[in-house]
Design a protein around this motif. Sequence first.
Motif, PDB file in Angstrom:
ATOM      1  N   LEU A  11     -83.221   9.824  35.246  1.00 43.51           N
ATOM      2  CA  LEU A  11     -82.042  10.640  35.468  1.00 43.51           C
ATOM      3  C   LEU A  11     -81.764  11.579  34.314  1.00 43.51           C
ATOM      4  N   LEU A  12     -81.258  12.768  34.662  1.00 41.36           N
ATOM      5  CA  LEU A  12     -80.674  13.654  33.671  1.00 41.36           C
ATOM      6  C   LEU A  12     -79.309  13.087  33.278  1.00 41.36           C
ATOM      7  N   ALA A  13     -78.730  13.640  32.238  1.00 39.12           N
ATOM      8  CA  ALA A  13     -77.438  13.122  31.761  1.00 39.12           C
ATOM      9  C   ALA A  13     -76.348  13.252  32.819  1.00 39.12           C
ATOM     10  N   CYS A  14     -76.506  14.192  33.743  1.00 35.06           N
ATOM     11  CA  CYS A  14     -75.506  14.390  34.795  1.00 35.06           C
ATOM     12  C   CYS A  14     -75.647  13.390  35.926  1.00 35.06           C
ATOM     13  N   GLY A  15     -76.739  12.606  35.923  1.00 34.03           N
ATOM     14  CA  GLY A  15     -76.965  11.632  36.982  1.00 34.03           C
ATOM     15  C   GLY A  15     -77.959  12.067  38.042  1.00 34.03           C
ATOM     16  N   ARG A  16     -78.389  13.323  38.015  1.00 33.82           N
ATOM     17  CA  ARG A  16     -79.370  13.807  38.979  1.00 33.82           C
ATOM     18  C   ARG A  16     -80.771  13.310  38.614  1.00 33.82           C
ATOM     19  N   ALA A  25     -86.637  23.182  42.216  1.00 33.50           N
ATOM     20  CA  ALA A  25     -86.879  24.452  41.519  1.00 33.50           C
ATOM     21  C   ALA A  25     -88.275  24.980  41.816  1.00 33.50           C
ATOM     22  N   GLU A  26     -89.239  24.064  41.821  1.00 35.95           N
ATOM     23  CA  GLU A  26     -90.633  24.452  42.040  1.00 35.95           C
ATOM     24  C   GLU A  26     -90.846  24.996  43.448  1.00 35.95           C
ATOM     25  N   SER A  27     -90.068  24.495  44.408  1.00 35.40           N
ATOM     26  CA  SER A  27     -90.209  24.931  45.802  1.00 35.40           C
ATOM     27  C   SER A  27     -89.578  26.295  46.051  1.00 35.40           C
ATOM     28  N   GLY A  28     -88.814  26.784  45.070  1.00 38.31           N
ATOM     29  CA  GLY A  28     -88.148  28.072  45.231  1.00 38.31           C
ATOM     30  C   GLY A  28     -86.742  27.967  45.776  1.00 38.31           C
ATOM     31  N   ALA A  29     -86.229  26.730  45.945  1.00 41.00           N
ATOM     32  CA  ALA A  29     -84.871  26.550  46.454  1.00 41.00           C
ATOM     33  C   ALA A  29     -83.854  27.087  45.459  1.00 41.00           C
ATOM     34  N   GLU A  30     -82.761  27.591  45.975  1.00 37.53           N
ATOM     35  CA  GLU A  30     -81.680  28.052  45.105  1.00 37.53           C
ATOM     36  C   GLU A  30     -80.882  26.853  44.607  1.00 37.53           C
ATOM     37  N   PRO A  31     -80.362  26.908  43.394  1.00 41.49           N
ATOM     38  CA  PRO A  31     -79.541  25.803  42.890  1.00 41.49           C
ATOM     39  C   PRO A  31     -78.329  25.569  43.785  1.00 41.49           C
ATOM     40  N   ASP A  32     -77.978  24.296  43.984  1.00 38.20           N
ATOM     41  CA  ASP A  32     -76.768  24.005  44.750  1.00 38.20           C
ATOM     42  C   ASP A  32     -75.543  24.156  43.842  1.00 38.20           C
ATOM     43  N   ALA A  33     -74.366  23.831  44.370  1.00 45.54           N
ATOM     44  CA  ALA A  33     -73.133  24.052  43.614  1.00 45.54           C
ATOM     45  C   ALA A  33     -73.130  23.280  42.300  1.00 45.54           C
ATOM     46  N   HIS A  34     -73.586  22.034  42.327  1.00 46.48           N
ATOM     47  CA  HIS A  34     -73.631  21.248  41.094  1.00 46.48           C
ATOM     48  C   HIS A  34     -74.622  21.849  40.108  1.00 46.48           C
ATOM     49  N   GLU A  35     -75.816  22.181  40.596  1.00 47.30           N
ATOM     50  CA  GLU A  35     -76.885  22.669  39.714  1.00 47.30           C
ATOM     51  C   GLU A  35     -76.534  23.998  39.066  1.00 47.30           C
ATOM     52  N   ILE A 147     -80.308  13.514  24.467  1.00 49.21           N
ATOM     53  CA  ILE A 147     -81.689  13.045  24.301  1.00 49.21           C
ATOM     54  C   ILE A 147     -82.295  12.593  25.625  1.00 49.21           C
ATOM     55  N   ALA A 148     -81.511  11.915  26.460  1.00 49.68           N
ATOM     56  CA  ALA A 148     -82.028  11.466  27.755  1.00 49.68           C
ATOM     57  C   ALA A 148     -82.477  12.642  28.607  1.00 49.68           C
ATOM     58  N   THR A 149     -81.683  13.719  28.612  1.00 48.68           N
ATOM     59  CA  THR A 149     -82.047  14.902  29.380  1.00 48.68           C
ATOM     60  C   THR A 149     -83.277  15.582  28.799  1.00 48.68           C
ATOM     61  N   VAL A 150     -83.345  15.676  27.476  1.00 50.16           N
ATOM     62  CA  VAL A 150     -84.501  16.306  26.830  1.00 50.16           C
ATOM     63  C   VAL A 150     -85.789  15.581  27.186  1.00 50.16           C
ATOM     64  N   THR A 151     -85.788  14.243  27.069  1.00 49.11           N
ATOM     65  CA  THR A 151     -87.018  13.501  27.354  1.00 49.11           C
ATOM     66  C   THR A 151     -87.393  13.583  28.829  1.00 49.11           C
ATOM     67  N   ALA A 152     -86.395  13.578  29.710  1.00 44.93           N
ATOM     68  CA  ALA A 152     -86.681  13.724  31.143  1.00 44.93           C
ATOM     69  C   ALA A 152     -87.297  15.090  31.427  1.00 44.93           C
ATOM     70  N   ARG A 153     -86.750  16.141  30.805  1.00 48.77           N
ATOM     71  CA  ARG A 153     -87.292  17.484  31.011  1.00 48.77           C
ATOM     72  C   ARG A 153     -88.695  17.609  30.441  1.00 48.77           C
ATOM     73  N   VAL A 154     -88.916  17.070  29.244  1.00 49.91           N
ATOM     74  CA  VAL A 154     -90.248  17.143  28.640  1.00 49.91           C
ATOM     75  C   VAL A 154     -91.272  16.427  29.517  1.00 49.91           C
ATOM     76  N   ARG A 155     -90.886  15.260  30.041  1.00 51.59           N
ATOM     77  CA  ARG A 155     -91.830  14.507  30.879  1.00 51.59           C
ATOM     78  C   ARG A 155     -92.225  15.296  32.125  1.00 51.59           C
ATOM     79  N   GLN A 156     -91.243  15.883  32.804  1.00 48.65           N
ATOM     80  CA  GLN A 156     -91.560  16.670  33.998  1.00 48.65           C
ATOM     81  C   GLN A 156     -92.438  17.869  33.649  1.00 48.65           C
TER      82      GLN A 156
END
Length: 215
Positions: A11-16, A25-35, A147-156
């Motif tokens: 999870l990202l820090a926001c819970g997503r 994002a990779e599929s080209g979808a537009e961000p939803d209201a939360h994103e 830090i949790a968000t950073v490591t999740a992003r780096v992993r992806q």
Amino acid sequence: MNVEDDGGAELLACGRDAALVWDRAESGAEPDAHERDCPHCTAAFADARGLDAVVNRMAAQVVEPPATVLDRVLGAVRSELRPWDVLALASPHGPARLSRPAAAAVLRDVVDRMGGVRARSCRIEQATGELTAHIAITVTAQFGVDIATVTARVRQMVIAAGEQALGVPVARVDIEVVDVYGDTVHGDTLRGDTLRGDTLHSDTLHGDTVGDGAP
């Protein structure tokens, strides 16, 4: 702090779920209201689309090898190439290999392009006879980022870059946050391998542990 939920998602820090945000994002979808309003999801969207742009730019480049390229390659193969310095790649045309140092340099570069983090080192291991890779990467994080968000992003980013840019399936990514940079507290620049005496680190493919280095 464990950033893995009960279902095994990272999870990202926001819970997503970081992987689901990346896939959208990779599929080209537009961000939803939360994103659209969430800095963590916005950063993940930027990572995915930034990597896509890099891969497409690499694929579109016209390569014009010099006339002497064959002699130079054969000379390098005969004199310098060591079996343990290459990664095996899947190919329908026969054995294919990729320089391990070159692959590590590519992964460090894509991480350096992300916001809030910089790559320090990258090690890629591949078991004999296997095409999947185990990647261990150390990074420095900007002071104040989650830090949790950073490591999740780096992993992806590392998983996607390994498969899309290098053709190397990634089975596992170990990430260690070894330093902080880029801010000051009470006039003192924050540097070094610890923050308030606690080593920031994360391990395993499906759930980072971020905590102190003591048992």
